[in-house]
Design a protein around this motif. Sequence first.
Motif, PDB file in Angstrom:
ATOM      1  N   ILE A 164     -24.967 -20.064  30.314  1.00  0.00           N
ATOM      2  CA  ILE A 164     -23.986 -21.158  30.785  1.00  0.00           C
ATOM      3  C   ILE A 164     -22.927 -20.855  29.537  1.00  0.00           C
ATOM      4  O   ILE A 164     -23.082 -21.115  28.475  1.00  0.00           O
ATOM      5  N   PHE A 165     -21.625 -20.726  30.022  1.00  0.00           N
ATOM      6  CA  PHE A 165     -20.633 -20.596  28.886  1.00  0.00           C
ATOM      7  C   PHE A 165     -19.820 -21.958  28.903  1.00  0.00           C
ATOM      8  O   PHE A 165     -19.233 -22.288  29.908  1.00  0.00           O
ATOM      9  N   GLN A 166     -19.840 -22.697  27.801  1.00  0.00           N
ATOM     10  CA  GLN A 166     -19.069 -23.690  27.641  1.00  0.00           C
ATOM     11  C   GLN A 166     -18.077 -23.830  26.748  1.00  0.00           C
ATOM     12  O   GLN A 166     -18.074 -23.453  25.419  1.00  0.00           O
ATOM     13  N   ASN A 167     -16.665 -23.888  27.578  1.00  0.00           N
ATOM     14  CA  ASN A 167     -15.511 -23.479  26.615  1.00  0.00           C
ATOM     15  C   ASN A 167     -15.010 -24.893  26.167  1.00  0.00           C
ATOM     16  O   ASN A 167     -14.356 -25.604  26.729  1.00  0.00           O
ATOM     17  N   ASN A 168     -15.315 -25.103  24.694  1.00  0.00           N
ATOM     18  CA  ASN A 168     -14.814 -26.262  24.117  1.00  0.00           C
ATOM     19  C   ASN A 168     -13.550 -25.967  23.127  1.00  0.00           C
ATOM     20  O   ASN A 168     -13.122 -26.674  22.266  1.00  0.00           O
ATOM     21  N   ALA A 169     -13.007 -24.750  23.468  1.00  0.00           N
ATOM     22  CA  ALA A 169     -11.705 -24.387  22.662  1.00  0.00           C
ATOM     23  C   ALA A 169     -10.616 -24.694  23.563  1.00  0.00           C
ATOM     24  O   ALA A 169     -10.882 -25.388  24.623  1.00  0.00           O
ATOM     25  N   THR A 170      -9.420 -24.341  23.290  1.00  0.00           N
ATOM     26  CA  THR A 170      -8.357 -24.930  24.245  1.00  0.00           C
ATOM     27  C   THR A 170      -7.581 -23.748  24.909  1.00  0.00           C
ATOM     28  O   THR A 170      -6.233 -23.973  25.479  1.00  0.00           O
ATOM     29  N   VAL A 227      -8.154 -20.392  27.747  1.00  0.00           N
ATOM     30  CA  VAL A 227      -8.906 -19.565  28.920  1.00  0.00           C
ATOM     31  C   VAL A 227      -9.627 -18.461  28.092  1.00  0.00           C
ATOM     32  O   VAL A 227      -8.875 -17.744  27.390  1.00  0.00           O
ATOM     33  N   GLN A 228     -10.929 -18.353  28.462  1.00  0.00           N
ATOM     34  CA  GLN A 228     -11.567 -16.960  27.839  1.00  0.00           C
ATOM     35  C   GLN A 228     -12.268 -16.575  28.830  1.00  0.00           C
ATOM     36  O   GLN A 228     -12.528 -17.190  29.991  1.00  0.00           O
ATOM     37  N   SER A 229     -12.297 -15.103  28.719  1.00  0.00           N
ATOM     38  CA  SER A 229     -13.230 -14.342  29.459  1.00  0.00           C
ATOM     39  C   SER A 229     -14.364 -13.818  28.873  1.00  0.00           C
ATOM     40  O   SER A 229     -14.121 -13.340  27.831  1.00  0.00           O
ATOM     41  N   TYR A 230     -15.459 -13.794  29.540  1.00  0.00           N
ATOM     42  CA  TYR A 230     -16.676 -13.130  29.062  1.00  0.00           C
ATOM     43  C   TYR A 230     -17.217 -11.902  29.797  1.00  0.00           C
ATOM     44  O   TYR A 230     -16.965 -11.958  30.955  1.00  0.00           O
ATOM     45  N   HIS A 231     -17.755 -10.835  29.142  1.00  0.00           N
ATOM     46  CA  HIS A 231     -18.098  -9.533  29.798  1.00  0.00           C
ATOM     47  C   HIS A 231     -19.233  -9.300  29.308  1.00  0.00           C
ATOM     48  O   HIS A 231     -19.886  -9.507  28.052  1.00  0.00           O
ATOM     49  N   GLN A 282     -13.920 -15.798  33.942  1.00  0.00           N
ATOM     50  CA  GLN A 282     -13.236 -16.607  33.200  1.00  0.00           C
ATOM     51  C   GLN A 282     -13.838 -18.010  32.842  1.00  0.00           C
ATOM     52  O   GLN A 282     -14.730 -18.428  33.751  1.00  0.00           O
ATOM     53  N   VAL A 283     -13.504 -18.522  31.759  1.00  0.00           N
ATOM     54  CA  VAL A 283     -14.045 -20.035  31.462  1.00  0.00           C
ATOM     55  C   VAL A 283     -12.967 -20.842  31.073  1.00  0.00           C
ATOM     56  O   VAL A 283     -12.199 -20.327  30.044  1.00  0.00           O
ATOM     57  N   PHE A 284     -12.584 -21.688  31.542  1.00  0.00           N
ATOM     58  CA  PHE A 284     -11.286 -22.810  31.423  1.00  0.00           C
ATOM     59  C   PHE A 284     -11.610 -23.548  30.074  1.00  0.00           C
ATOM     60  O   PHE A 284     -12.767 -24.025  30.176  1.00  0.00           O
ATOM     61  N   PRO A 285     -10.483 -24.010  29.691  1.00  0.00           N
ATOM     62  CA  PRO A 285     -10.712 -24.833  28.365  1.00  0.00           C
ATOM     63  C   PRO A 285     -11.225 -26.138  28.872  1.00  0.00           C
ATOM     64  O   PRO A 285     -10.887 -26.788  29.935  1.00  0.00           O
ATOM     65  N   GLY A 286     -12.077 -26.776  28.203  1.00  0.00           N
ATOM     66  CA  GLY A 286     -12.733 -28.005  28.663  1.00  0.00           C
ATOM     67  C   GLY A 286     -13.685 -27.942  29.809  1.00  0.00           C
ATOM     68  O   GLY A 286     -13.806 -29.017  30.569  1.00  0.00           O
ATOM     69  N   ALA A 287     -14.210 -26.653  30.038  1.00  0.00           N
ATOM     70  CA  ALA A 287     -14.916 -26.763  31.267  1.00  0.00           C
ATOM     71  C   ALA A 287     -16.234 -25.414  31.061  1.00  0.00           C
ATOM     72  O   ALA A 287     -16.313 -24.916  29.873  1.00  0.00           O
TER      73      ALA A 287
END
Length: 586
Positions: A439-445, A447-451, A487-492
Motif C-alpha cells: 500500500i502506497f500512502q502519499n502524505n506528500a503534496t 502526484v507520485q508514480s511508483y514502479h 499513480q498515488v494521489f496526494p492525500g490518498a
Amino acid sequence: MPLLLLLLLLAASPAPARAGDPYAYYDWEVSYVSAQPLGVKQKVIGINGQFPGPTLNVTTNWNVVVNVRNALDEPLLITWNGVQQRKTAWQDGVLGTNCAIPAGWNWTYTFQVKDQVGSFFYFPSTPLHRAAGGYGGITINNRDVIPIPFGFPDGDITLFIGDWYNRGHKELRSALDGGTLLGAPDGVLINGLGPYQYNESVVPPGIVYERINVEPGKTYRFRVHNVGVSTSLNFRIQNHNLLLVETEGSYTSQQNYTNLDIHVGQSYSFLVTMDQNASTDYYVVASARFVDSAVVDKLTGVAILHYSNSQGPASGPLPDPPNDQYDTAFSINQARSIRWNVTASGARPNPQGSFHYGDITVTDVYLLQSRPPELIDGKLRSTLNEISYIPPSTPLVLAQLFNVPGVYKLDFPNHPMNRLPKVDTSIINGTYKGFMEIIFQNNATTVQSYHLDGYAFFVVGMDYGLWTENSRGTYNKWDGVARSTIQVFPGAWTAILVFLDNAGIWNLRVQNLDTWYLGQEVYINVVNPEDNSNNLPDNAIFCGALSSLQKEQSHRFVYSEASPVAQWRKTFSLLFLLASFTIWLQ
C-alpha cells in the motif's frame, strides 16, 4: 565452382541463424547531441545521434542483445521499464543490480522478453539522466499463434510525452544537492520536440514540432509514454476518440476516452481511427495536470495530426482538458475505470484471467508512506517509512553473490515507524512465491508514480485518506489491471498485489526523478532457496568493494561477441584462413 570462390561467397553470406528463440541485435552509442526543443540550445542525450532513441521492436520470447557504448562524460546505466528480466536481475540496469558503465566503455545487455507483450520504454537510470533524454520505445509483439483482442491496426505510432527543463541534468542535480526543489518545468515535449505555434502569445516562432502523418479511414495504434521528470499529463487528440486497449503489457477492457491522464513513467496503447473529414489538421495535446494555472499554457505540448488529404493547418482553440486543473477526483475515477481484459490471451496461450489473484492468500503486507522532502543531517532527502535510500558503492546483487558484509540490511520496516527520518541502505526481504500486498500512502503534496522492476502487479485499490485494514473491503479482486507503474494521489493511497515468483533483487521506486534522486526507493530481495545459480554474466563490471575483480576493458568501441557484425567477422576470418590454406595446398 573453385573452392576459393565458394569460400568467399560463404564468407559474404549472413551468419547462420541460431536454433530456438530468435535474437535481435542492436549496437548503440549513447552521447550528447545538440538540440533546442524549446528554442534554447542545450545538450541532450541521444542514441546513435537520435533523440528520442530508436525503438526496440521485438516479439515475445525473443532474445535482445544491446551493445551500449557510453560516450557521455559520466557513468551510465540503461533500464528497461516494464521488461521483467525473468531470473536475470543482472540485466535490469539500475544501481542496485549493476555497476554503471564507465565513460568511454561499452557493455552488452542480453535478456529475453519472456512471456510478455505490449508497450514499454527504456531510459537511463543513472541520476537524472532521463531529464536530458536517452529514452526510447520497446514494442513487444504477439507471436503469430497468439491473437490480439482487436483488429490488426493499419499502423503503429509511438509518442513520448514529458515535461522538460532548459537546464541540463547536471544543473538539476546541483539544485537538489543544494537543497532547492526544481520548480516548474519550462515546457512539455512530444517526441523530443516543442509545441506547434497554436497561440503566438504562448509559443514563440521557430519551434520545431512533431507532425504525425496518417491516411483517412485507417486505424492506428498509438503507444504513448510519459517519460518526463515529474509532471502528470493529460493526453488527447482533437475530434478523435481514444480506444484504450493495453497498458504496460496487459490488454484492457476496451473503452473510449476523449482524454486520459498519463502519469510519469506510465505507458498506454490507444486505437485511433482517422474518421474525420480532414478540412484541417488536428491538434495532438499533452498538457500538465495539477499545476498552478499560471503555468498551464507554458506546460502544454502540441503536435499535429496530418491527414494526407488535409485541406489546411490546424486552427482554433485546443481541445478541452478536464474542467478543473486540480480535480484529482476526475483522474482517480479514470484510473479506477481501467480494467483488465480477463478473456484475452496474453503472451502465452492460456487466458490471462485464469490467474485468479483474488483467491490467493497474502503472505506479507507493506504499508509504504511518503512525505514531502525534508532535511536529514542538513541534506534535502525524500523517504519511504522514514528511510531515505542511499545506493551503496557495491551493487546489492554483487554484494549478495560475493558475500560482501555491511553493504545492506534486510530490515526495512513494513509500516511507518513514526521516528526521525534517516539515510540508510535497508531493503525488503521478500518471500519467494509469496503474495505481497503493498500500500502506497502519499502524505506528500504532489502526484507520485511508483514502479516495480521484475514484475507486473495487480492494481486492486485506490482512494482518498489514510489506508486502514477496512479499506480492503473496497478492493477489486477480479479484474484489476496488471501493470508495472501506478499513480498515488496526494492525500490518498493505492494498493497493489504482486506474486513474487521472479528471483532477484528488484527496484521499487518513485518514477518522479526529483524525489527518486533524493532517496524515495527501496529494493525487494527475492531468493529462490532451491536454485543457487547466480547467472553472473561473463562481462560483469565490478566496482566498490569488488573493484579488484575488474578486468581491463578497452575504451574503444568493441562489438559484442553476440552481435551479427562480430559473428560475420569471425566467419570471414575463419574462411579467409581456409581459403589461404587451400591456395597454399594448390
